[in-house]
Write a protein that holds these residues in place. Sequence first.
Motif, short mmCIF file in Angstrom:
data_model
loop_
_atom_site.label_atom_id
_atom_site.label_comp_id
_atom_site.label_asym_id
_atom_site.label_seq_id
_atom_site.Cartn_x
_atom_site.Cartn_y
_atom_site.Cartn_z
N ARG A 25 44.17 0.65 -4.78
CA ARG A 25 44.29 0.80 -6.23
C ARG A 25 43.51 -0.30 -6.95
NH1 ARG A 25 45.57 5.10 -8.91
NH2 ARG A 25 47.48 5.34 -7.75
N ALA A 26 43.54 -1.52 -6.40
CA ALA A 26 42.79 -2.63 -6.99
C ALA A 26 41.28 -2.36 -6.91
CB ALA A 26 43.14 -3.93 -6.29
N LEU A 49 48.24 -1.56 -12.33
CA LEU A 49 46.82 -1.39 -12.07
C LEU A 49 46.29 -0.09 -12.69
CD1 LEU A 49 46.57 -2.64 -8.39
CD2 LEU A 49 45.71 -3.76 -10.45
N SER A 50 47.09 0.94 -12.66
CA SER A 50 46.69 2.19 -13.31
C SER A 50 46.55 2.00 -14.81
CB SER A 50 47.71 3.30 -13.02
OG SER A 50 47.69 3.64 -11.67
N ILE A 104 45.85 -0.82 -16.39
CA ILE A 104 44.65 -1.63 -16.63
C ILE A 104 43.41 -0.76 -16.52
CG2 ILE A 104 43.22 -3.50 -15.70
CD1 ILE A 104 45.90 -4.86 -14.86
N SER A 105 43.37 0.10 -15.50
CA SER A 105 42.23 1.00 -15.34
C SER A 105 42.06 1.91 -16.54
CB SER A 105 42.42 1.86 -14.08
OG SER A 105 42.47 1.07 -12.93
N SER A 106 43.15 2.50 -16.97
CA SER A 106 43.10 3.41 -18.12
C SER A 106 42.67 2.69 -19.39
CB SER A 106 44.47 4.05 -18.36
OG SER A 106 44.83 4.85 -17.27
N ILE A 152 36.62 -0.77 -14.14
CA ILE A 152 36.30 -1.89 -15.04
C ILE A 152 34.80 -2.14 -15.05
CG2 ILE A 152 36.51 -4.39 -15.32
CD1 ILE A 152 39.46 -4.08 -14.49
N LEU A 181 42.44 -9.22 -9.63
CA LEU A 181 42.02 -8.07 -8.82
C LEU A 181 41.32 -8.52 -7.54
CD1 LEU A 181 40.74 -5.66 -11.60
CD2 LEU A 181 42.89 -5.55 -10.33
N GLU A 184 39.85 0.60 -6.83
CA GLU A 184 39.59 1.65 -7.83
C GLU A 184 39.53 1.04 -9.23
OE1 GLU A 184 41.51 5.89 -9.23
OE2 GLU A 184 42.84 4.34 -8.43
N CYS A 185 40.45 0.16 -9.53
CA CYS A 185 40.50 -0.50 -10.82
C CYS A 185 39.23 -1.31 -11.07
CB CYS A 185 41.74 -1.38 -10.89
SG CYS A 185 42.07 -2.11 -12.50
#
Length: 74
Positions: A47-48, A5-6, A8-10, A55, A30, A50-51
């Motif tokens: 975390r999801a 997830l980190s 994907i976020s990045s 996005i 997500l 945040e992601c």
Amino acid sequence: QDVALSAISSTAVSAKQAFKPFYPTIMPILTQLLSITNEDDILLRCRATECLGLIAVAVGREMFQPVVKDLMQS
């Protein structure tokens, strides 16, 4: 899962508008993570969330707006 997830976020933050083609694939995954109720996995849900926010910023309001109502009810 947390590291994925980190990543994907990045990627979304770096790619910005170029992330749009991946949006339809990532969003169902997500949103499914938002339904986690197990206390052991609550950090994964955070975390999801945040992601999802990162996005949303990357792809823009127009693309994210249709799913907002569903996400708020999750």
